[in-house]
Enzyme design. Sequence first.
Site, mmCIF file in Angstrom:
data_model
loop_
_atom_site.group_PDB
_atom_site.id
_atom_site.type_symbol
_atom_site.label_atom_id
_atom_site.label_comp_id
_atom_site.label_asym_id
_atom_site.label_seq_id
_atom_site.Cartn_x
_atom_site.Cartn_y
_atom_site.Cartn_z
ATOM 1 N N HIS A 518 43.020 48.878 31.534
ATOM 2 C CA HIS A 518 43.352 49.239 32.912
ATOM 3 C C HIS A 518 43.088 48.073 33.860
ATOM 4 O O HIS A 518 42.785 48.265 35.038
ATOM 5 C CB HIS A 518 42.536 50.468 33.349
HETATM 6 C C1 LIG Z 1 47.264 49.849 25.079
HETATM 7 C C2 LIG Z 1 47.244 50.445 26.450
HETATM 8 C C3 LIG Z 1 46.846 51.767 26.611
HETATM 9 C C4 LIG Z 1 46.840 52.327 27.888
HETATM 10 N N1 LIG Z 1 46.603 53.674 28.015
HETATM 11 C C5 LIG Z 1 46.847 54.276 29.202
HETATM 12 C C6 LIG Z 1 46.851 55.678 29.321
HETATM 13 O O1 LIG Z 1 46.671 56.429 28.347
HETATM 14 N N2 LIG Z 1 47.089 56.217 30.547
HETATM 15 C C7 LIG Z 1 47.310 55.442 31.643
HETATM 16 O O2 LIG Z 1 47.478 55.992 32.734
HETATM 17 N N3 LIG Z 1 47.319 54.096 31.564
HETATM 18 C C8 LIG Z 1 47.135 53.498 30.364
HETATM 19 N N4 LIG Z 1 47.219 52.138 30.265
HETATM 20 C C9 LIG Z 1 47.382 51.337 31.505
HETATM 21 C C10 LIG Z 1 48.783 51.330 32.104
HETATM 22 O O3 LIG Z 1 49.765 51.436 31.091
HETATM 23 C C11 LIG Z 1 48.965 50.035 32.935
HETATM 24 O O4 LIG Z 1 47.954 49.962 33.898
HETATM 25 C C12 LIG Z 1 50.303 49.981 33.657
HETATM 26 O O5 LIG Z 1 51.344 50.235 32.744
HETATM 27 C C13 LIG Z 1 50.512 48.632 34.335
HETATM 28 O O6 LIG Z 1 51.736 48.650 35.030
HETATM 29 P P1 LIG Z 1 52.319 47.351 35.787
HETATM 30 O O7 LIG Z 1 53.618 47.770 36.411
HETATM 31 O O8 LIG Z 1 51.283 46.791 36.681
HETATM 32 O O9 LIG Z 1 52.585 46.319 34.627
HETATM 33 P P2 LIG Z 1 53.538 46.441 33.347
HETATM 34 O O10 LIG Z 1 53.895 47.842 33.059
HETATM 35 O O11 LIG Z 1 52.897 45.638 32.288
HETATM 36 O O12 LIG Z 1 54.896 45.737 33.823
HETATM 37 C C14 LIG Z 1 55.075 44.368 33.943
HETATM 38 C C15 LIG Z 1 56.423 44.006 33.323
HETATM 39 O O13 LIG Z 1 56.794 42.712 33.779
HETATM 40 C C16 LIG Z 1 57.354 41.988 32.708
HETATM 41 N N5 LIG Z 1 57.193 40.568 33.012
HETATM 42 C C17 LIG Z 1 56.033 39.876 33.158
HETATM 43 N N6 LIG Z 1 56.289 38.598 33.470
HETATM 44 C C18 LIG Z 1 57.633 38.468 33.544
HETATM 45 C C19 LIG Z 1 58.506 37.379 33.833
HETATM 46 N N7 LIG Z 1 58.042 36.159 34.117
HETATM 47 N N8 LIG Z 1 59.852 37.609 33.809
HETATM 48 C C20 LIG Z 1 60.354 38.835 33.525
HETATM 49 N N9 LIG Z 1 59.565 39.897 33.244
HETATM 50 C C21 LIG Z 1 58.218 39.710 33.259
HETATM 51 C C22 LIG Z 1 56.572 42.469 31.495
HETATM 52 O O14 LIG Z 1 57.275 42.233 30.303
HETATM 53 C C23 LIG Z 1 56.374 43.952 31.805
HETATM 54 O O15 LIG Z 1 57.400 44.769 31.270
HETATM 55 C C24 LIG Z 1 47.197 51.547 29.013
HETATM 56 C C25 LIG Z 1 47.594 50.223 28.851
HETATM 57 C C26 LIG Z 1 47.644 49.664 27.579
HETATM 58 C C27 LIG Z 1 48.098 48.234 27.447
#
Ligand SMILES: Cc1cc2nc3c(=O)[nH]c(=O)nc-3n(C[C@H](O)[C@H](O)[C@H](O)COP(=O)(O)OP(=O)(O)OC[C@H]3O[C@@H](n4cnc5c(N)ncnc54)[C@H](O)[C@@H]3O)c2cc1C
Length: 585
Positions: A518
Amino acid sequence: METAPLRLLASAAVFLCSHCFFCYADNRGPNYTFVKHATQAPRVSYHDYIIVGGGTAGCPLAATLSQISNVLLLERGGSPYGNRNISRMELQVENLADRSLTSPAQRFVSEDGVINVRARVLGGGTCVNSGFYSRASTQEVRDMDWDARLVNESYQWLEKVVAFEPKLIPWTSALKDGLLEAGVMPYNGFTYDHMYGTKTGGSTFDQTGRRHTAADLLRYADPDTLTVLLRATVQRILFKKGGRRPQAYGVIYKDEMGNMHKAYLKHGSASGVIVSAGALGSPQLLMLSGVGPADHLRSLGIEVVLDQPAVGQGMSDNPMNAVIFPSQQPVEITSVQVVGITRSGSYIESFTGYNYLPALAGNSSGGDGDQQASQRRLGVFRSPRKQRTQQNMVEGADQVSIPDEFSFQGGLLFEKVARPLSQGHLRLKNRNPDENPSVTFNYFMKPEDVQACVEGMKTINRVIESKSFSDFRYSILSVDDLLGVSANFIVNNRPRHGSYDSTTLEQYCKDLVLTMYHYHGGCQVGRVVDHDYKVHGVDSLRVIDGSTFNFSPGTNPQATVMMLGRYMGVKIQNQRLEQKKMKKP
Ligand SMILES: Cc1cc2nc3c(=O)[nH]c(=O)nc-3n(C[C@H](O)[C@H](O)[C@H](O)COP(=O)(O)OP(=O)(O)OC[C@H]3O[C@@H](n4cnc5c(N)ncnc54)[C@H](O)[C@@H]3O)c2cc1C
Ligand SMILES: *[C@@H]1O[C@H](CO)[C@@H](O)[C@H](O)[C@H]1NC(C)=O
Ligand SMILES: *[C@@H]1O[C@H](CO)[C@@H](O)[C@H](O)[C@H]1NC(C)=O
Ligand SMILES: *[C@@H]1O[C@H](CO)[C@@H](O)[C@H](O)[C@H]1NC(C)=O
Ligand SMILES: *[C@@H]1O[C@H](CO)[C@@H](O)[C@H](O)[C@H]1NC(C)=O
């Protein structure tokens, strides 16, 4: 992966599938007409909004903005559809263990020595996570300075597509009752809402074990005005200088053949570039584009657009500590279903089946511990089906030879420190956008975080000793045995100090810390972006994702990250409509 546990896991999955007819039909996904590979994209294109990162926030944001604007969504990963590692709950660990260069989960190890992953797929973290779905509390919504009514509407918008009520298995029912016995009261039933006590939360896995993700929210998009490009890695954001402030006007992205493309904002439209690349990706991309600490950027030969020392600061990961719990009864595989929200600053959850263990054991070359040793530790938790006496279960791992066929029967009980005060930072290692930046979370630097962990671990110990859990627990295994053996099994790259039992919980927390994934921060509200998520000091640039958080909302954050994508989409859309109205006489 060729470890015995995973081979077994794979055969278990085949077994499960031969028992459900939908398994092979469920992974084609919607075939969106607007999703293409970047190799098919023109060298130059023009849009009202360019969103970097098709993740948890990026997908709902793009779907919403496309309703009145031309939107380009750029995602470095591939499609989640057709990949059973993503669509099936029981293959979660396969998914995390995939180490190929284009895998949906990209591994990184923080400078703290904790093994971690970040998403690399359309749908982002929602395609690799454990699926637990839980809203932010009313207080947290206030702390974020959000409009509560729009927050509520936005949650409901996504819940229609991605959130489900789980069917409790006996293990999670026992956890629920054990938490109540341990004093985490009252029981609040099944709810997405966040309140003190024990509850059954939502899940993005439906009752058939099929995962629903942020990419599914793209069904809300206007297919005529949205373009989603896969395997499109944004190299940097382009800035026009010479005006009052630097202004973002486009991005450069690379397709999988290595060709560069440019996407520009349409001239004169009140539009922008929006970075939703996650807590590692967003600060990394800002720095690669010249927005960040000037000295650091210059040391890598990056031309400085704006000296902004706060980019990459405030990186925080909620520490997770776990007890591995072998069960004397078979335990079905499920994901997180129940949570205890304590008043001492921790959340308590569980994960069942042997499925989680290989992920914890990690890979062992590459500085993640020693493969042989972790295999030996795994042996301690072999299923009693192998006619092992209860006595040798608690004896040293070294005596145990590794069977070809491995199974662990039981689960993991773990706690998350809700609001760690310890913070760290992110720095670039080099100028390559495909490589992970270097990140330090400084787990347990602040004594308050250690205290919250110790209280959480004490609650877990009470759950283990509860009457409700007695059907699962080997009576000869004391809490101290479980802590001691768990310590042998848990893998990270941190130094160990002495032995571990219920009198050394502080040390247990610090030495055996794991991540619940997280992590957040790096482009925090109030430091890097304002309350409208606009980047301070430059024009036409926003950051909208988990990197803006000052704390991780809800017991688990994904609900709120998706919600933020929808919420800001609606706000930006309303601002755009206002501007259009004002222009007309
Ligand atoms: C293993 C795991 C288990 C988890 N379990 C839970 C759970 O059970 N419940 C819960 O609520 N949360 C859980 N989480 C946490 C939650 O999934 C994350 O906090 C959340 O998904 C983050 O969202 P975000 O939009 O900030 O980033 P992300 O969803 O990571 O999105 C970022 C995106 O940007 C893309 N990207 C990055 N750099 C570039 C670039 N230069 N060019 C193009 N694309 C790019 C990446 O490929 C990615 O798809 C878990 C996370 C993980 C990893
Ligand atoms: C994909 O779309 C086509 C055309 O609309 C349709 O015929 C086909 O059945 C769809 N496939 C799936 C798996 O939904
Ligand atoms: C699923 O993960 C395993 C490794 O854990 C990998 O070998 C396999 O190719 C993955 N499957 C897909 C469809 O990506
Ligand atoms: C959200 O809105 C629904 C429907 O209008 C209402 O029943 C519910 O109480 C609201 N929830 C919160 C947390 O405000
Ligand atoms: C472990 O990692 C090393 C190097 O990082 C790699 O060569 C090896 O194939 C990996 N092994 C497994 C089982 O994943």
